[in-house]
Write a protein that holds these residues in place. Structure first.
Motif, short mmCIF file in Angstrom:
data_model
loop_
_atom_site.label_atom_id
_atom_site.label_comp_id
_atom_site.label_asym_id
_atom_site.label_seq_id
_atom_site.Cartn_x
_atom_site.Cartn_y
_atom_site.Cartn_z
N CYS A 131 0.84 -1.20 0.00
CA CYS A 131 0.00 0.00 0.00
C CYS A 131 0.88 1.26 0.00
O CYS A 131 1.53 1.56 1.01
N ARG A 133 -0.02 4.28 0.10
CA ARG A 133 -0.54 5.29 1.03
C ARG A 133 0.03 5.04 2.45
O ARG A 133 0.52 5.96 3.11
N CYS A 195 -4.80 -2.88 3.72
CA CYS A 195 -3.62 -2.13 3.30
C CYS A 195 -2.41 -2.77 3.98
O CYS A 195 -2.46 -3.06 5.17
N CYS A 249 -8.81 3.79 -0.25
CA CYS A 249 -7.62 3.14 -0.78
C CYS A 249 -8.06 1.93 -1.60
O CYS A 249 -8.97 1.19 -1.20
N CYS A 251 -6.65 -0.84 -1.97
CA CYS A 251 -6.45 -2.11 -1.25
C CYS A 251 -7.74 -2.59 -0.59
O CYS A 251 -7.96 -3.79 -0.44
#
Ligand code: ZN
Length: 279
Positions: A131, A133, A195, A249, A251
């Protein structure tokens, strides 16, 4: 909730205010340790010791599916993995921290690789297996501690460390670091719509990667690791100091088109499992 999987040397989190412990079996058996849930800084955290509280599971013996399922069932939405790795290149000396965003799977089929199977067919995409982020938050929390990001982790079966010829092979394949535990963990996280980011501590040069070609002794590996674990604890405190702003996100929707078997063909147990994975 932020799940944290502690590897070698990280069996509890400094500063974690424990609220409860979950020690229930999953459909895949028992996780490596009970999950400790509580507050670290301003963040709700669920912590699990990957090798058990007393380091009793070899990498091949870890029940990765139970660990990931238990963390997801406990409410984790993102997962930071901490683990020890060997360096395949001189650029990453012992004590370095590395955030790999690619993996090469060289495990040998001993570890159950998927939540799917037994009449439930699914294929998740793993082109970008981590991930970005969560990784950017870890990098922001690292302050003046250097982290080598966007590296490639080669996952081997272990438990032995590599031969010099194997180190050359992994380097040729594009590996920067070598470890034994991030797979299938990262892929199961993707199957559970979590994530996932992996913070790795370089403990030693893999056999043959050091300038003199000498393999590192196991006690030297452990001493270096103890020093580095303090750096990781500092990063974890900074990462959790403020509650992260909610952010969408990709994910978290990884299963959207992944499962091919229609829901009505699944057993009640499989439907209950998918409910947790899709949460
Ligand atoms: Zn994500």
């Amino acid at each position: 909730m932020l799940g944290i999987i502690g590897g070698t040397g990280l069996y509890k989190l400094e500063g974690l205010v424990e609220e409860r412990r979950v020690a229930e079996p999953t459909p895949f058996g028992n996780p490596s340790s009970p999950i400790t849930i509580g507050k670290l800084g301003a963040t709700q955290v669920a912590f699990l010791a990957r090798h058990g509280l007393h380091h009793e599971y070899l990498p091949s013996e870890i029940n990765y599916r139970a660990n990931l399922f238990a963390l997801k069932a406990a409410g984790a939405t993102e997962l930071l993995s901490v683990s020890a790795v060997g360096s395949l290149q001189r650029e990453y000396p012992p004590g370095s921290l590395v955030l790999p965003n690619q993996f090469i799977d060289l495990t040998k089929g001993i570890r159950a690789p998927s939540f799917f199977g037994n009449g439930l067919v699914g294929h998740i995409a793993t082109g970008q297996p981590t991930c970005a982020r969560l990784e950017s938050r870890v990098l922001a929390a690292s302050d003046d501690v250097e982290i080598f990001s966007k590296k490639t982790y080669a996952c081997v079966e272990g438990p032995r460390l590599g031969t010099a010829a194997e180190t050359r092979m992994l380097t040729t394949l594009g590996g920067n670091i070598v470890g034994m535990t991030n797979l299938p963990e990262a892929f199961l996280a993707r199957e559970a719509q979590l994530c996932y980011a992996s913070l790795c501590i370089v403990t030693d040069y893999d056999s043959g990667a050091a300038e003199d070609g000498a393999a590192t002794e196991v006690d030297a590996i452990l001493a270096e690791y103890a020093r580095s674990i303090n750096k990781v604890q500092t990063i974890l405190r900074a990462l959790t100091a403020a509650e992260p702003a909610p952010a969408a996100c990709a994910c978290r929707t990884s299963l959207r088109a992944a499962v091919l078997t229609p829901d009505e063909r699944l057993t009640a147990e499989q439907r209950a499992m998918m409910k947790v994975l899709r949460a």
